[in-house]
Write a protein that holds these residues in place. Structure first.
Motif, PDB file in Angstrom:
ATOM      1  N   LYS A 195       9.355  73.675  18.434  1.00 16.00           N
ATOM      2  CA  LYS A 195       8.184  74.556  18.375  1.00 16.00           C
ATOM      3  C   LYS A 195       8.394  75.654  17.328  1.00 16.00           C
ATOM      4  O   LYS A 195       7.488  75.999  16.576  1.00 16.00           O
ATOM      5  CB  LYS A 195       7.912  75.176  19.755  1.00 16.00           C
ATOM      6  N   THR A 232      -3.582  82.435  26.942  1.00 12.78           N
ATOM      7  CA  THR A 232      -2.308  81.769  26.633  1.00 12.78           C
ATOM      8  C   THR A 232      -1.931  80.888  27.827  1.00 12.78           C
ATOM      9  O   THR A 232      -2.569  80.953  28.882  1.00 12.78           O
ATOM     10  CB  THR A 232      -1.167  82.796  26.448  1.00 12.78           C
ATOM     11  N   SER A 275       7.448  81.068  19.609  1.00 15.54           N
ATOM     12  CA  SER A 275       7.069  79.652  19.589  1.00 15.54           C
ATOM     13  C   SER A 275       5.676  79.396  20.133  1.00 15.54           C
ATOM     14  O   SER A 275       5.134  78.311  19.945  1.00 15.54           O
ATOM     15  CB  SER A 275       8.081  78.854  20.418  1.00 15.54           C
ATOM     16  N   THR A 278      -5.050  87.716  28.171  1.00 13.18           N
ATOM     17  CA  THR A 278      -5.159  87.056  26.861  1.00 13.18           C
ATOM     18  C   THR A 278      -4.983  85.550  27.049  1.00 13.18           C
ATOM     19  O   THR A 278      -4.148  85.114  27.857  1.00 13.18           O
ATOM     20  CB  THR A 278      -4.062  87.598  25.910  1.00 13.18           C
ATOM     21  N   ASN A 328       8.622  90.039  22.793  1.00 11.40           N
ATOM     22  CA  ASN A 328       7.398  89.458  23.356  1.00 11.40           C
ATOM     23  C   ASN A 328       7.685  88.368  24.385  1.00 11.40           C
ATOM     24  O   ASN A 328       6.891  88.157  25.294  1.00 11.40           O
ATOM     25  CB  ASN A 328       6.563  88.906  22.190  1.00 11.40           C
ATOM     26  N   TYR A 368       7.812  89.596  38.387  1.00  7.35           N
ATOM     27  CA  TYR A 368       7.193  89.876  37.083  1.00  7.35           C
ATOM     28  C   TYR A 368       6.810  91.356  36.994  1.00  7.35           C
ATOM     29  O   TYR A 368       7.138  92.042  36.021  1.00  7.35           O
ATOM     30  CB  TYR A 368       5.967  88.979  36.924  1.00  7.35           C
TER      31      TYR A 368
HETATM   32  P1  NDP Z   1       3.412  82.331  26.755  1.00  5.21           P
HETATM   33  O1  NDP Z   1       3.939  81.733  28.013  1.00  5.21           O
HETATM   34  O2  NDP Z   1       2.274  81.698  26.040  1.00  5.21           O
HETATM   35  O3  NDP Z   1       4.604  82.556  25.709  1.00  5.21           O
HETATM   36  C1  NDP Z   1       5.812  83.085  26.158  1.00  5.21           C
HETATM   37  C2  NDP Z   1       6.833  82.992  25.063  1.00  5.21           C
HETATM   38  O4  NDP Z   1       8.104  83.402  25.601  1.00  5.21           O
HETATM   39  C3  NDP Z   1       6.996  81.561  24.559  1.00  5.21           C
HETATM   40  O5  NDP Z   1       7.311  81.588  23.193  1.00  5.21           O
HETATM   41  C4  NDP Z   1       8.176  81.079  25.394  1.00  5.21           C
HETATM   42  O6  NDP Z   1       8.895  80.005  24.834  1.00  5.21           O
HETATM   43  C5  NDP Z   1       9.032  82.349  25.397  1.00  5.21           C
HETATM   44  N1  NDP Z   1      10.039  82.275  26.444  1.00  5.21           N
HETATM   45  C6  NDP Z   1       9.864  82.049  27.762  1.00  5.21           C
HETATM   46  N2  NDP Z   1      11.052  81.970  28.388  1.00  5.21           N
HETATM   47  C7  NDP Z   1      12.009  82.143  27.441  1.00  5.21           C
HETATM   48  C8  NDP Z   1      13.424  82.135  27.456  1.00  5.21           C
HETATM   49  N3  NDP Z   1      14.122  81.878  28.570  1.00  5.21           N
HETATM   50  N4  NDP Z   1      14.084  82.350  26.294  1.00  5.21           N
HETATM   51  C9  NDP Z   1      13.408  82.562  25.158  1.00  5.21           C
HETATM   52  N5  NDP Z   1      12.065  82.551  25.061  1.00  5.21           N
HETATM   53  C10 NDP Z   1      11.374  82.343  26.194  1.00  5.21           C
HETATM   54  O7  NDP Z   1       3.042  83.831  27.171  1.00  5.21           O
HETATM   55  P2  NDP Z   1       2.119  84.949  26.483  1.00  5.21           P
HETATM   56  O8  NDP Z   1       2.020  84.723  25.032  1.00  5.21           O
HETATM   57  O9  NDP Z   1       0.921  85.082  27.318  1.00  5.21           O
HETATM   58  O10 NDP Z   1       3.014  86.248  26.789  1.00  5.21           O
HETATM   59  C11 NDP Z   1       3.676  87.015  25.806  1.00  5.21           C
HETATM   60  C12 NDP Z   1       4.065  88.325  26.444  1.00  5.21           C
HETATM   61  O11 NDP Z   1       2.906  89.053  26.830  1.00  5.21           O
HETATM   62  C13 NDP Z   1       4.915  88.173  27.700  1.00  5.21           C
HETATM   63  O12 NDP Z   1       5.914  89.166  27.705  1.00  5.21           O
HETATM   64  C14 NDP Z   1       3.916  88.415  28.827  1.00  5.21           C
HETATM   65  O13 NDP Z   1       4.553  88.903  29.973  1.00  5.21           O
HETATM   66  C15 NDP Z   1       3.017  89.445  28.184  1.00  5.21           C
HETATM   67  N6  NDP Z   1       1.680  89.541  28.765  1.00  5.21           N
HETATM   68  C16 NDP Z   1       0.781  88.525  28.608  1.00  5.21           C
HETATM   69  C17 NDP Z   1      -0.486  88.643  29.117  1.00  5.21           C
HETATM   70  C18 NDP Z   1      -1.510  87.556  28.972  1.00  5.21           C
HETATM   71  O14 NDP Z   1      -2.611  87.687  29.548  1.00  5.21           O
HETATM   72  N7  NDP Z   1      -1.242  86.480  28.233  1.00  5.21           N
HETATM   73  C19 NDP Z   1      -0.927  89.851  29.852  1.00  5.21           C
HETATM   74  C20 NDP Z   1       0.116  90.862  29.967  1.00  5.21           C
HETATM   75  C21 NDP Z   1       1.354  90.693  29.432  1.00  5.21           C
HETATM   76  P3  NDP Z   1       8.405  78.448  25.010  1.00  5.21           P
HETATM   77  O15 NDP Z   1       7.393  78.223  23.914  1.00  5.21           O
HETATM   78  O16 NDP Z   1       9.668  77.686  24.827  1.00  5.21           O
HETATM   79  O17 NDP Z   1       7.805  78.325  26.383  1.00  5.21           O
END
Ligand code: NDP
Length: 253
Positions: free
Chosen positions: A48, A200, A21, A198, A99, A165
């Motif tokens: 979303k 986000t 999403s 990244t 992810n 985390y």
């Molecule tokens: P975001 O917070 O932008 O996105 C996280 C996603 O996970 C969203 O789609 C969110 O849904 C979903 N999510 C969170 N909680 C739940 C739940 N309880 N059930 C189902 N879905 C859930 O994070 P990123 O895109 O940055 O992160 C993606 C991955 O990359 C993660 O695993 C993060 O740990 C990892 N990562 C990211 C880094 C970065 O710099 N961005 C660096 C290192 C690792 P919703 O839209 O509803 O919130």
């Protein structure tokens, strides 16, 4: 990573993305569809997901499917039910990108709120494991499936303040390694991606002072996400890859 995938890299592949999403997962779903895959989107927010699904369908040959699953409350039973529903709509899964992730509190161990700790473990580990177990039969119907987990630099080297985390990402690396040992890589390869810093919403909440313009966007890091889902990574298993090799962990400078 310098990788120039062919435009039909993922034709006829069916790929499921969790956390589709927003952030990196949304971009991965759009990218996989652009390279020919049919995508199955999972997330916890129906509105979303519907929006991402509509975007995917503007470019995709095969219509995307979406399902809600809150990983915090997911059980082995709810994951099996979801897998059965998915199996009613697609014949197999050629790829799964785990992810979805939750950051929790960035505070020292002594101050980690036990309730938030458990929430992070439920989303990043327990729910992800239940879903993996439920989806394995669909992955094993593919000729050569790819299962990808999402790690972090703090999943390889602990860092002060990263508490639940960090520990959950070490467990993610462990889950990947155990699964990789259990399957013939010709049938199912299992690997991790560390996206690296990244742009986000998760990143912004971890580093509120940082200038986000200095970070790569989700679109910038897609080459590795594509490579791991396509034939060019066949038989690679048990490995943890950096989407931004050479990037120093921590705030962007
Ligand atoms: P975001 O917070 O932008 O996105 C996280 C996603 O996970 C969203 O789609 C969110 O849904 C979903 N999510 C969170 N909680 C739940 C739940 N309880 N059930 C189902 N879905 C859930 O994070 P990123 O895109 O940055 O992160 C993606 C991955 O990359 C993660 O695993 C993060 O740990 C990892 N990562 C990211 C880094 C970065 O710099 N961005 C660096 C290192 C690792 P919703 O839209 O509803 O919130």
């Amino acid at each position: 990573m310098h990788y120039q995938p062919k435009s039909d890299l993922l034709n006829h592949r069916i790929i499921l993305v969790t956390g589709a999403s927003d952030g990196i997962g949304r971009e991965a779903a759009l990218t996989y569809a652009r390279y020919g895959a049919q995508v199955v989107l999972l997330g916890r927010n129906a509105e979303k997901l519907q929006r991402v699904c509509d975007e995917v369908n503007q470019h995709s040959k095969a219509p995307a499917l979406w399902f809600t699953l809150d990983l915090e409350t997911a059980t082995p039973e709810s994951c099996r039910e979801l897998a059965d529903t998915i199996a009613g709509q697609v014949p197999r899964l050629d790829g799964v990108l785990h992810n979805a992730g939750l950051l929790g509190d960035v505070v020292p161990m002594a101050q980690q709120d036990p309730a938030v700790w458990q929430q992070v473990m439920r989303v990043n580990i327990d729910g992800t494991f239940f879903l993996t177990q439920a989806l394995l039969p669909l992955l094993l119907k593919s000729e050569a499936a790819s299962l990808v987990f999402t790690s972090s630099s703090v999943g390889r080297q602990g860092r002060a303040g990263w508490g639940a985390y960090s520990v959950s990402k070490f467990a993610t690396e462990g889950m990947m390694q155990v699964l990789a040992e259990e399957y013939d890589p010709r049938q199912l390869r299992v690997n991790c991606i560390n996206p690296g810093g990244t742009r986000t919403k998760m990143r912004a909440s971890a580093f509120p002072e940082e200038d986000a313009n200095k970070l790569k966007t989700p679109a910038d890091i897609m080459p590795l996400y594509l490579w791991l889902m396509g034939d060019d990574s066949k038989r690679k298993t048990g490995l943890s890859f950096d989407a931004q090799p050479g990037r120093k962990p921590g705030a962007a400078e």
